[in-house]
Motif scaffolding. Structure first.
Motif, PDB file in Angstrom:
ATOM      1  N   LEU A  61     -95.288  31.759 -25.372  1.00  0.00           N
ATOM      2  CA  LEU A  61     -96.572  31.153 -25.705  1.00  0.00           C
ATOM      3  C   LEU A  61     -96.327  30.179 -26.853  1.00  0.00           C
ATOM      4  N   LYS A  62     -96.463  28.879 -26.571  1.00  0.00           N
ATOM      5  CA  LYS A  62     -96.185  27.854 -27.589  1.00  0.00           C
ATOM      6  C   LYS A  62     -97.310  27.829 -28.623  1.00  0.00           C
ATOM      7  N   VAL A  63     -96.938  27.925 -29.905  1.00  0.00           N
ATOM      8  CA  VAL A  63     -97.957  27.958 -30.960  1.00  0.00           C
ATOM      9  C   VAL A  63     -97.872  26.774 -31.911  1.00  0.00           C
ATOM     10  N   GLY A  64     -96.791  26.006 -31.847  1.00  0.00           N
ATOM     11  CA  GLY A  64     -96.697  24.871 -32.764  1.00  0.00           C
ATOM     12  C   GLY A  64     -95.560  23.939 -32.434  1.00  0.00           C
ATOM     13  N   GLU A  65     -95.751  22.663 -32.775  1.00  0.00           N
ATOM     14  CA  GLU A  65     -94.713  21.641 -32.604  1.00  0.00           C
ATOM     15  C   GLU A  65     -94.923  20.583 -33.675  1.00  0.00           C
ATOM     16  N   PHE A  66     -93.871  20.253 -34.442  1.00  0.00           N
ATOM     17  CA  PHE A  66     -94.022  19.317 -35.555  1.00  0.00           C
ATOM     18  C   PHE A  66     -92.649  18.793 -35.973  1.00  0.00           C
ATOM     19  N   HIS A  67     -92.646  17.801 -36.854  1.00  0.00           N
ATOM     20  CA  HIS A  67     -91.416  17.209 -37.376  1.00  0.00           C
ATOM     21  C   HIS A  67     -91.126  17.808 -38.751  1.00  0.00           C
ATOM     22  N   ALA A  68     -89.880  18.173 -39.010  1.00  0.00           N
ATOM     23  CA  ALA A  68     -89.506  18.713 -40.322  1.00  0.00           C
ATOM     24  C   ALA A  68     -88.040  18.406 -40.601  1.00  0.00           C
ATOM     25  N   GLU A  69     -87.798  17.814 -41.780  1.00  0.00           N
ATOM     26  CA  GLU A  69     -86.421  17.500 -42.190  1.00  0.00           C
ATOM     27  C   GLU A  69     -85.991  18.304 -43.403  1.00  0.00           C
ATOM     28  N   THR A  70     -86.950  18.948 -44.093  1.00  0.00           N
ATOM     29  CA  THR A  70     -86.637  19.776 -45.266  1.00  0.00           C
ATOM     30  C   THR A  70     -87.276  21.146 -45.091  1.00  0.00           C
ATOM     31  N   VAL A 101     -80.298  21.766 -32.991  1.00  0.00           N
ATOM     32  CA  VAL A 101     -79.439  20.762 -32.360  1.00  0.00           C
ATOM     33  C   VAL A 101     -79.723  19.399 -32.998  1.00  0.00           C
ATOM     34  N   LYS A 102     -78.701  18.794 -33.569  1.00  0.00           N
ATOM     35  CA  LYS A 102     -78.814  17.451 -34.156  1.00  0.00           C
ATOM     36  C   LYS A 102     -79.984  17.348 -35.133  1.00  0.00           C
ATOM     37  N   SER A 103     -80.140  18.380 -35.980  1.00  0.00           N
ATOM     38  CA  SER A 103     -81.235  18.404 -36.951  1.00  0.00           C
ATOM     39  C   SER A 103     -80.687  18.617 -38.358  1.00  0.00           C
ATOM     40  N   LYS A 104     -81.423  18.140 -39.349  1.00  0.00           N
ATOM     41  CA  LYS A 104     -80.993  18.290 -40.740  1.00  0.00           C
ATOM     42  C   LYS A 104     -81.054  19.744 -41.191  1.00  0.00           C
ATOM     43  N   PHE A 144     -87.109  26.477 -32.108  1.00  0.00           N
ATOM     44  CA  PHE A 144     -86.140  25.494 -31.614  1.00  0.00           C
ATOM     45  C   PHE A 144     -86.247  24.227 -32.455  1.00  0.00           C
ATOM     46  N   LEU A 145     -85.126  23.721 -32.938  1.00  0.00           N
ATOM     47  CA  LEU A 145     -85.088  22.427 -33.621  1.00  0.00           C
ATOM     48  C   LEU A 145     -84.199  21.484 -32.821  1.00  0.00           C
ATOM     49  N   ASN A 146     -84.740  20.329 -32.487  1.00  0.00           N
ATOM     50  CA  ASN A 146     -83.982  19.317 -31.754  1.00  0.00           C
ATOM     51  C   ASN A 146     -84.308  17.953 -32.345  1.00  0.00           C
ATOM     52  N   LYS A 147     -83.327  17.352 -32.999  1.00  0.00           N
ATOM     53  CA  LYS A 147     -83.517  16.052 -33.655  1.00  0.00           C
ATOM     54  C   LYS A 147     -84.703  16.095 -34.608  1.00  0.00           C
ATOM     55  N   ASP A 148     -84.755  17.175 -35.392  1.00  0.00           N
ATOM     56  CA  ASP A 148     -85.770  17.400 -36.436  1.00  0.00           C
ATOM     57  C   ASP A 148     -87.175  17.684 -35.885  1.00  0.00           C
TER      58      ASP A 148
END
Length: 385
Positions: A61-70, A101-104, A144-148
């Motif tokens: 059940l997907k609960v969130g999706e966002f960009h994060a580098e720190t 994957v490919k994330s900071k 899951f992190l993919n390209k931040d």
């Protein structure tokens, strides 16, 4: 609750099969990525997807999706998710897996820790408590992190969906039930055509084929973690979904599905597994080497998972074994053959280049699905009026 998004992972290379399954269940596809498919539905989707999908490992059940580098960005974005809509005050929750994957941000343990802390802070504010007993139902999280880009889901399945419940004994290198089903569904095989697996091991490919033929949902005989999520999924939805699956079963059919193996003990295990799956009457198992693979019928299918030779002493025997496979194939006029293996000299030893070759990851092992496609049978003439 309004429409939700769900994520189902699958073997790399089998996304198209899972996508078709989800469409057939009546759900809209949102996104297809390497190794997973995202789709949309209501809370009944949790029940029906877990029970019916043959080629996924779990339903999230997907609960969130966002960009994060720190880690600060990760913390604040996770804290902004309305966790109170998903987790009751007594919920037991933890990050069971974090991948990057490919994330900071790349440390799984740090990601797990930050996500847990952010959820706790959100729930503290909402429920007005400083300590959570976590004595209630389990809500394991996957990040899951993919390209931040960060995606978070709650695992509704619990044990992986490849565990149908029928396979108690298995061979040395068994193929997973989900991959076996995906291999079969990738071919044009139908229940009225002959299917033979000459390296059947504990019977997974023949059993999955028989379950497909009889329309037996893969999750009919097991339980799922989300059956305890009373705050999200009413028990009536589960009851209705299991009842729907039962009504679709048609075991009073005729099939010609055969499984062979050189090991008599593993053949006995295959028969026991087929009995637990409720399809033993639809499969013929026999102790027989691949060199004796012969059949007078036309337009059949070989779908198999032969030995890969992972150990050195086994690898030395592979050229002879694969030459025997090639000789057996040559004697099957008009048949189609599909075999999955990591053995690199497959085509040379078989003596024929595959019509198609599909790269598939079986766990961390890279394999190829070699497809030797035979002719279609002639169309049956319609009876005169």
């Amino acid at each position: 609750m309004e429409l939700q998004q769900f994520i189902s992972p699958c073997h790399f290379g089998m996304e198209a099969i899972l996508k078709r399954e989800i469409y057939d269940l009546g759900y809209d596809i949102v996104k297809v990525e390497d190794g997973r498919v995202t789709y949309e539905g209501d809370m009944e989707t949790i029940c029906r997807a877990n029970i019916h999908l043959r080629t996924t490992e779990r339903v999230l059940l997907k609960v969130g999706e966002f960009h994060a580098e720190t880690f600060d960005e990760l913390f604040e974005a996770v804290k902004a998710i309305p966790w109170e809509n998903y987790l009751p005050v007594d919920a037991k929750f933890w990050v069971t897996k974090a991948s990057s994957v490919k994330s900071k941000l790349f440390s799984p343990s740090d990601i797990q820790s930050i996500v847990k802390k952010a959820i706790v802070e959100r729930l503290k504010q909402h429920y007005g408590v400083n300590w959570f007993e976590e004595t209630g139902s389990s809500y394991p999280l996957r990040v899951f992190l993919n390209k931040d880009e960060v995606t978070i889901g709650i695992d509704s399945s619990g044990e992986s969906l490849h565990k149908r419940g029928y396979r108690v004994l298995s061979s040395k290198a068994p193929i997973t039930e989900t991959l076996a089903a995906a291999m079969i569904m990738l071919t044009p095989w139908k229940a009225d055509r002959i299917l033979v697996d000459p390296f059947c091991g504990s019977g997974t490919i023949p059993i999955e084929a028989a379950m497909i033929a009889a329309n037996i949902a893969p999750g009919m005989s097991r339980t799922f973690l989300a059956q305890t999520w009373n705050n999200l999924v009413p028990m009536q939805l589960w009851n209705d979904s299991f009842e729907e699956a039962k009504e679709l079963v048609t075991t009073d059919i005729e099939t010609n599905i055969q499984g062979y193996d050189i090991d008599g003990e593993i053949i006995r295990a295959a028969r026991d597994n087929a009995k637990r799956a409720g399809v033993d009457h639809l499969i013929h198992f026999q102790q027989r080497p691949v060199s004796e693979l012969k059949n007078p019928k036309k337009y059949g299918f070989v779908i198999t998972n032969p030995p890969y030779g992972e150990r050195l002493e086994e690898k030395e025997a592979l050229p002879k074994l694969y030459r025997e496979i090639g000789e057996a194939f040559a004697g099957l006029d008009s048949w189609s053959e599909y075999l999955i293996t990591s053995y690199e000299d497959t085509e040379r030893c078989i003596g024929k280049k595959a019509d198609k070759k599909r790269k598939i990851y079986n766990g961390m092992l890279r394999t190829n699905l070699y497809q030797y496609i035979g002719p279609k049978p002639p169309k049956k003439k319609r009876p005169e009026a």
